[in-house]
Design a protein around this motif. Sequence first.
Motif, short mmCIF file in Angstrom:
data_model
loop_
_atom_site.label_atom_id
_atom_site.label_comp_id
_atom_site.label_asym_id
_atom_site.label_seq_id
_atom_site.Cartn_x
_atom_site.Cartn_y
_atom_site.Cartn_z
N ASN A 216 1.05 -0.76 0.51
CA ASN A 216 -0.13 -0.38 0.18
C ASN A 216 0.78 1.30 0.08
O ASN A 216 1.32 1.34 0.87
CB ASN A 216 -1.01 0.21 1.19
N GLY A 257 -6.95 -0.02 4.41
CA GLY A 257 -5.32 -1.20 4.15
C GLY A 257 -5.98 -1.79 5.50
O GLY A 257 -5.89 -3.43 5.59
N ARG A 280 -4.32 -6.93 -2.43
CA ARG A 280 -5.28 -5.47 -2.79
C ARG A 280 -6.01 -5.03 -4.37
O ARG A 280 -5.28 -6.61 -4.91
CB ARG A 280 -3.40 -4.74 -2.76
#
Length: 281
Positions: A216, A257, A280
């Motif tokens: 992230n 996240g 993700r």
Amino acid sequence: MTIEDKKFKTIKVEREDGITWLYFNRPEKRNAMNPTLHREMWDALVELEQDPETKVLVLTGAGDKSWCAGQDIRETFRDRIRERENNPGARREPGGPRYDWSWGLLSTFAAPTIAMVNGYCFGGAFPALIACDFAIAAEDAIFGLSEVNWGILPGGVIPRVVRDVMRYRDALYYVMTGDPFDGKKAAEMGLVNRAVPREILREETVKLARHLMEKNPHVLLGAKEAFKVSQDMNYAQARAYVGVRERAMIATDPEKGREKGMSQFLDEKSFRPGFGAYRRE
Ligand code: COA
């Protein structure tokens, strides 16, 4: 107009698959930094920081000999030094302390940064090297704080920042002798993360960039800032700052996240945070 179309004279920008390759581009002068290069680096970094395609920035040197041979001794020093001494306004000139793209912009660049040291790295190039979050060098790259060899001091932030990455004895040894050392020695001393054979330098750099791209980006920026900013604080200040920085990061994370990671670990039992990044979308 894309950044690649801009008519830079002393730098070059190439973007490919999330990696932006930013080159010192004066190979005929071993990529030494003249005032034009300082100005162009400043402009490019300001623009690239806003660029969604720049997921990781790699700073390297054009040609196969040099990463960067430091300040241009003729253009940045001999032609300008008297002018600067007599004119306080010149502090804001390219190459001057108020126009410091390497420590001023690069060290806090939003995306992760990697110095890919493909050859000579001397003197004034050290702040850019140390400003990058990571550094990978060719084993046969040559480094040196050569300033004392030609009658000046390692200037600006150099004496301060070499101590961020090198041990006291090693740093002072090279500050005072100006002796050259190779990529292997640089890795042994902690000045770069790793030294690899020249043939696989680019491949290894891309591998690291891709590894970073799995994570992230919002969290990477938070982690980098918490690390870099807290170095100059005492423990109580660091604890307070990092706590606030983390809360701000969590609250503004566009991909949420923390929740995703917890849910994949605790509910779905689909990943192990100890071994890699959460999935993700
Ligand atoms: N500033 C200005 N010009 C530089 C330079 C620098 N820092 N480094 C290299 N150049 C120029 C040389 O003057 C030469 O220009 P010319 O062809 O117009 O004469 C050209 O780059 C090639 O340099 P040369 O010394 O012939 O190449 P080399 O491969 O034999 O050696 C170095 C490369 C980098 C070892 C050597 O050029 C050097 O010692 N440079 C100075 C490094 C330094 O001390 N930098 C610290 C500055 S803060």
